[in-house]
Design a protein around this motif. Structure first.
Motif, mmCIF file in Angstrom:
data_model
loop_
_atom_site.group_PDB
_atom_site.id
_atom_site.type_symbol
_atom_site.label_atom_id
_atom_site.label_comp_id
_atom_site.label_asym_id
_atom_site.label_seq_id
_atom_site.Cartn_x
_atom_site.Cartn_y
_atom_site.Cartn_z
ATOM 1 N N VAL A 1 -6.362 11.018 -7.595
ATOM 2 C CA VAL A 1 -6.832 10.265 -6.246
ATOM 3 C C VAL A 1 -5.826 9.285 -5.530
ATOM 4 C CG1 VAL A 1 -8.680 9.282 -5.048
ATOM 5 C CG2 VAL A 1 -8.938 10.767 -6.900
ATOM 6 N N LEU A 2 -5.585 9.178 -4.218
ATOM 7 C CA LEU A 2 -5.014 8.161 -3.658
ATOM 8 C C LEU A 2 -5.891 7.171 -2.801
ATOM 9 C CD1 LEU A 2 -2.139 7.082 -2.804
ATOM 10 C CD2 LEU A 2 -2.041 8.592 -0.952
ATOM 11 N N VAL A 3 -5.827 6.065 -3.084
ATOM 12 C CA VAL A 3 -6.762 5.044 -2.618
ATOM 13 C C VAL A 3 -6.187 4.104 -1.832
ATOM 14 C CG1 VAL A 3 -8.760 3.197 -3.149
ATOM 15 C CG2 VAL A 3 -8.179 5.287 -4.637
ATOM 16 N N THR A 4 -6.632 3.902 -0.526
ATOM 17 C CA THR A 4 -6.238 2.616 0.066
ATOM 18 C C THR A 4 -7.038 1.923 0.793
ATOM 19 O OG1 THR A 4 -4.650 2.224 2.256
ATOM 20 C CG2 THR A 4 -6.260 4.145 2.331
ATOM 21 N N LEU A 5 -6.753 0.572 1.334
ATOM 22 C CA LEU A 5 -7.815 -0.208 1.868
ATOM 23 C C LEU A 5 -7.265 -0.496 3.356
ATOM 24 C CD1 LEU A 5 -7.477 -2.617 -1.255
ATOM 25 C CD2 LEU A 5 -9.379 -0.767 -0.909
ATOM 26 N N LEU B 1 7.678 7.305 -3.499
ATOM 27 C CA LEU B 1 6.326 6.620 -2.601
ATOM 28 C C LEU B 1 6.774 5.115 -2.455
ATOM 29 C CD1 LEU B 1 3.766 6.706 -1.203
ATOM 30 C CD2 LEU B 1 2.826 6.653 -3.406
ATOM 31 N N ALA B 2 7.196 4.797 -3.699
ATOM 32 C CA ALA B 2 7.425 3.167 -3.993
ATOM 33 C C ALA B 2 8.700 2.598 -3.135
ATOM 34 C CB ALA B 2 7.576 2.875 -5.412
ATOM 35 N N ASP B 3 9.697 3.587 -3.025
ATOM 36 C CA ASP B 3 10.867 3.258 -2.477
ATOM 37 C C ASP B 3 10.841 3.470 -0.813
ATOM 38 O OD1 ASP B 3 12.010 2.769 -4.876
ATOM 39 O OD2 ASP B 3 12.931 4.719 -4.979
ATOM 40 N N THR B 4 10.027 4.339 -0.383
ATOM 41 C CA THR B 4 9.940 4.690 0.937
ATOM 42 C C THR B 4 8.935 3.739 1.667
ATOM 43 O OG1 THR B 4 10.558 6.869 0.466
ATOM 44 C CG2 THR B 4 9.611 6.531 2.494
ATOM 45 N N VAL B 5 7.696 3.462 1.249
ATOM 46 C CA VAL B 5 6.558 2.814 1.956
ATOM 47 C C VAL B 5 6.446 1.618 1.024
ATOM 48 C CG1 VAL B 5 4.171 3.006 2.455
ATOM 49 C CG2 VAL B 5 5.650 5.161 2.295
ATOM 50 N N ASN B 6 6.084 0.494 1.801
ATOM 51 C CA ASN B 6 6.116 -0.657 1.374
ATOM 52 C C ASN B 6 4.171 -0.480 1.308
ATOM 53 O OD1 ASN B 6 5.339 -3.219 0.591
ATOM 54 N ND2 ASN B 6 5.487 -4.219 2.881
ATOM 55 N N THR B 7 3.784 -0.502 -0.193
ATOM 56 C CA THR B 7 2.603 -0.106 -0.636
ATOM 57 C C THR B 7 1.918 -1.176 -0.789
ATOM 58 O OG1 THR B 7 3.049 -0.055 -2.820
ATOM 59 C CG2 THR B 7 3.344 2.147 -1.557
ATOM 60 N N GLY B 8 2.251 -2.322 -0.287
ATOM 61 C CA GLY B 8 1.586 -3.664 -0.630
ATOM 62 C C GLY B 8 0.388 -3.726 0.631
ATOM 63 N N CYS B 9 1.101 -3.138 1.780
ATOM 64 C CA CYS B 9 0.155 -3.515 3.113
ATOM 65 C C CYS B 9 0.535 -2.320 4.097
ATOM 66 C CB CYS B 9 0.489 -4.471 3.919
ATOM 67 S SG CYS B 9 -0.885 -5.086 4.983
ATOM 68 N N PRO B 10 -0.748 -1.389 4.123
ATOM 69 C CA PRO B 10 -1.954 -1.380 3.569
ATOM 70 C C PRO B 10 -1.768 -1.012 2.063
ATOM 71 C CG PRO B 10 -1.713 0.641 4.693
ATOM 72 C CD PRO B 10 -0.502 -0.243 5.277
ATOM 73 N N PRO B 11 -2.517 -1.532 1.058
ATOM 74 C CA PRO B 11 -2.452 -1.258 -0.242
ATOM 75 C C PRO B 11 -2.957 0.093 -0.744
ATOM 76 C CG PRO B 11 -3.687 -3.161 0.009
ATOM 77 C CD PRO B 11 -3.596 -2.599 1.403
ATOM 78 N N LEU B 12 -1.818 0.687 -1.327
ATOM 79 C CA LEU B 12 -1.935 2.209 -1.638
ATOM 80 C C LEU B 12 -1.925 2.436 -3.417
ATOM 81 C CD1 LEU B 12 0.564 3.958 0.775
ATOM 82 C CD2 LEU B 12 -2.080 4.080 0.517
ATOM 83 N N PHE C 1 -10.870 3.896 1.319
ATOM 84 C CA PHE C 1 -10.689 5.202 1.548
ATOM 85 C C PHE C 1 -10.109 6.045 0.373
ATOM 86 C CE2 PHE C 1 -8.858 9.018 3.205
ATOM 87 C CZ PHE C 1 -9.838 9.726 4.058
ATOM 88 N N ALA C 2 -10.716 6.871 0.030
ATOM 89 C CA ALA C 2 -9.872 7.620 -1.200
ATOM 90 C C ALA C 2 -9.834 9.074 -0.960
ATOM 91 C CB ALA C 2 -11.012 7.684 -2.499
ATOM 92 N N HIS D 1 0.126 4.173 -10.048
ATOM 93 C CA HIS D 1 0.982 3.175 -9.129
ATOM 94 C C HIS D 1 -0.050 2.471 -8.469
ATOM 95 C CE1 HIS D 1 3.942 1.745 -6.373
ATOM 96 N NE2 HIS D 1 3.220 1.897 -5.373
ATOM 97 N N ALA D 2 0.569 1.065 -8.530
ATOM 98 C CA ALA D 2 -0.539 -0.182 -7.792
ATOM 99 C C ALA D 2 0.545 -1.032 -7.252
ATOM 100 C CB ALA D 2 -1.125 -0.663 -8.868
ATOM 101 N N PRO D 3 0.212 -1.373 -6.048
ATOM 102 C CA PRO D 3 1.145 -2.640 -5.333
ATOM 103 C C PRO D 3 1.089 -3.878 -6.203
ATOM 104 C CG PRO D 3 -0.979 -2.402 -4.234
ATOM 105 C CD PRO D 3 -1.027 -1.312 -5.302
ATOM 106 N N THR D 4 2.248 -4.206 -6.221
ATOM 107 C CA THR D 4 2.440 -5.546 -6.927
ATOM 108 C C THR D 4 1.983 -6.807 -6.261
ATOM 109 O OG1 THR D 4 4.633 -5.822 -6.078
ATOM 110 C CG2 THR D 4 4.264 -4.846 -8.098
ATOM 111 N N ALA D 5 1.920 -6.903 -5.013
ATOM 112 C CA ALA D 5 1.431 -7.755 -4.214
ATOM 113 C C ALA D 5 0.792 -7.431 -2.769
ATOM 114 C CB ALA D 5 2.804 -8.690 -3.609
ATOM 115 N N PRO D 6 -0.487 -6.893 -2.890
ATOM 116 C CA PRO D 6 -1.126 -6.165 -2.009
ATOM 117 C C PRO D 6 -1.814 -7.221 -1.133
ATOM 118 C CG PRO D 6 -2.503 -6.419 -3.866
ATOM 119 C CD PRO D 6 -1.235 -7.059 -4.313
ATOM 120 N N CYS D 7 -1.725 -7.003 0.440
ATOM 121 C CA CYS D 7 -2.467 -7.737 1.554
ATOM 122 C C CYS D 7 -3.641 -8.148 1.337
ATOM 123 C CB CYS D 7 -1.803 -7.560 2.755
ATOM 124 S SG CYS D 7 -2.390 -5.819 3.159
ATOM 125 N N LEU D 8 -4.365 -7.112 0.631
ATOM 126 C CA LEU D 8 -5.960 -7.262 0.418
ATOM 127 C C LEU D 8 -6.215 -7.202 -1.013
ATOM 128 C CD1 LEU D 8 -7.003 -4.840 3.529
ATOM 129 C CD2 LEU D 8 -7.450 -7.299 3.194
#
Length: 428
Positions: A165-169, A67-78, A147-148, A104-111
């Motif tokens: 739970v997978l949480v996004t903003l 997940l971390a390698d494939t998706v830029n989880t910083g935006c939207p934050p996952l 959204f969760a 897992h949490a994004p290191t530099a989320p856009c939100l």
């Protein structure tokens, strides 16, 4: 009446306001639910796709490397949250009792939101086992939609709670601004429409009560003039009674004068009732072919026989057929003749009245009295006009009869110096 008009206008405005406010509330709530559903649907699609990137290693532990390698989880934050074994969640578990750890949490989320916002949303979804959206604020105070989405272990039992739970903003600033603009537009539109409905209600209520106001004005004028005309014979009757009680005159003369006054008051009351029926519309016009010349001759003969002062009534009539109501025309002709007999002569002289009827339906009543001043002739039929011995009703009723048949009644000075009344009735 003015108070009634204000009440009608206010009721119209309130009714319109209630309907408009209900529609506005429905529109605002629908728009609010719509933009939230759109954001939730888009975030659900992102989280469902990201959920497929989660893997389990040989020890059964959740791995987020793909997940971390494939998706830029910083935006939207996952953010991936795992439910701890001490409180696995599920229905009936209090939110505060659900244990969660951040996998897992994004290191530099856009939100950026506080960690408590993510954990709170995750606990609520872990307890119910259903995906949900929440309105929250970023650390900068901006609106954000959280959204969760819960996910389950591959071999989890049916009654087992979610594994995590997978949480996004998602930023909700644009949607909130659009919704706020809509609220202002709807509020302003409702205010304008309520004011417009109040103005329309005021105009419509004015038109609705205008006939009632006119009828009330006519009734007040009618009562005032009728009271004035009744006051004179009533005072005369009282004077006669007081004279008879003092014994200052012959009883036979008192009885004779009382009888004349009673007959006059009877005619006055009959005229009042007739005018009231005519003005209210309860008296109908029964049109039929009518020999106007014969009717005039009969009315003139009755007037001559009923009078004790020896008037001279001449009738010059051609064979004339009109379409009219016999009873109403008889009353109109009788009123015109009675007016001429009462006023169409000098002091101490008998009346001399000439009635002519021509084939085109024109009837003329002319006397040798003092005549009519021009200013009186112009407004003679508009209101009651009392004179010496006159009730003021006869000419008004005669004018109404003429208008009811589509004819006219005019007054002016005759060739002999007296008054001339011309009644025109349609022949067909």
């Amino acid at each position: 009446m003015l108070r009634l008009r204000r009440r009608i206008s206010l009721l119209f405005a309130l009714t319109s306001a209630v309907g408009l406010v209900a529609m506005a509330v429905f529109a605002v709530r629908s728009d609010s639910a719509r933009w939230r559903e759109q954001l939730d649907h888009a975030m659900e699609a992102d989280t469902s796709w990201a959920l497929g990137l989660l893997e389990t290693d040989e020890n059964g532990r959740l791995a987020t490397d793909v997940l971390a390698d494939t998706v830029n989880t910083g935006c939207p934050p996952l953010t991936v949250l795992l439910v701890t074994g001490d409180a696995p969640g599920g229905p009936g578990t209090p939110d505060e009792a659900v244990g969660l750890t951040v996998q897992h949490a994004p290191t530099a989320p856009c939100l950026a939101v506080s960690p408590g916002v993510v954990l709170e949303s995750g606990r609520a979804v872990a307890r119910t086992g259903e995906a949900r959206g929440f309105d929250r604020r970023t650390t900068d105070g901006g609106p954000v939609r959280v959204f969760a989405l819960p996910f389950y272990a591959p071999e989890a039992a049916e009654d087992e709670g979610p594994q995590g739970v997978l949480v996004t903003l998602s930023d909700a600033t644009a949607q909130r601004d659009d919704h706020r603009r809509l609220v202002w537009v709807v509020t302003g539109g409702c205010a304008v429409l309520v004011l417009l409905s109040a103005a329309v209600g005021h105009v419509l209520s004015g038109r609705a009560i205008r006939p009632a106001l006119s009828a009330l004005d006519r009734q007040e004028a009618f009562l005032a003039d009728a009271a004035h005309d009744l006051r004179t014979p009533a005072a005369s009757l009282r004077t006669l009674a007081e004279t008879a009680l003092r014994g200052e005159t012959d009883s036979t003369d008192v009885h004779r004068r009382t009888l004349r006054l009673a007959e006059g008051m009877g005619r006055l009351v009959d005229g009042l009732l007739t005018r009231a029926r005519l003005m209210s519309g309860t008296a109908t016009v029964a049109r039929q072919p009518l020999r106007l010349d014969q009717l005039v001759e009969a009315v003139a003969q009755e007037a001559a026989e009923a009078s004790t002062e020896g008037p001279r009534i001449r009738v010059e009539a051609e064979d004339t057929v009109v379409v009219a109501d016999p009873d109403l025309v008889r009353r109109a002709v009788g009123n015109l003749l009675g007016n001429a007999l009462a006023h169409g002569h000098g002091p101490g002289l008998p009346a001399d009245v000439l009635i002519t009827v021509v084939r085109d339906g024109t009837l003329t009543v002319e006397d040798e009295g003092p005549g009519l001043p021009p200013e009186v002739a112009d407004a003679l039929f508009e209101r009651f006009r009392s004179g010496s011995g006159s009730t003021g009703l006869g000419l008004s009723i005669a004018a109404w009869v003429a208008h009811a048949h589509g004819g006219t009644l005019t007054a002016g000075r005759g060739e002999r110096g007296g008054a001339r009344f011309v009644l025109r009735l349609p022949r067909s």
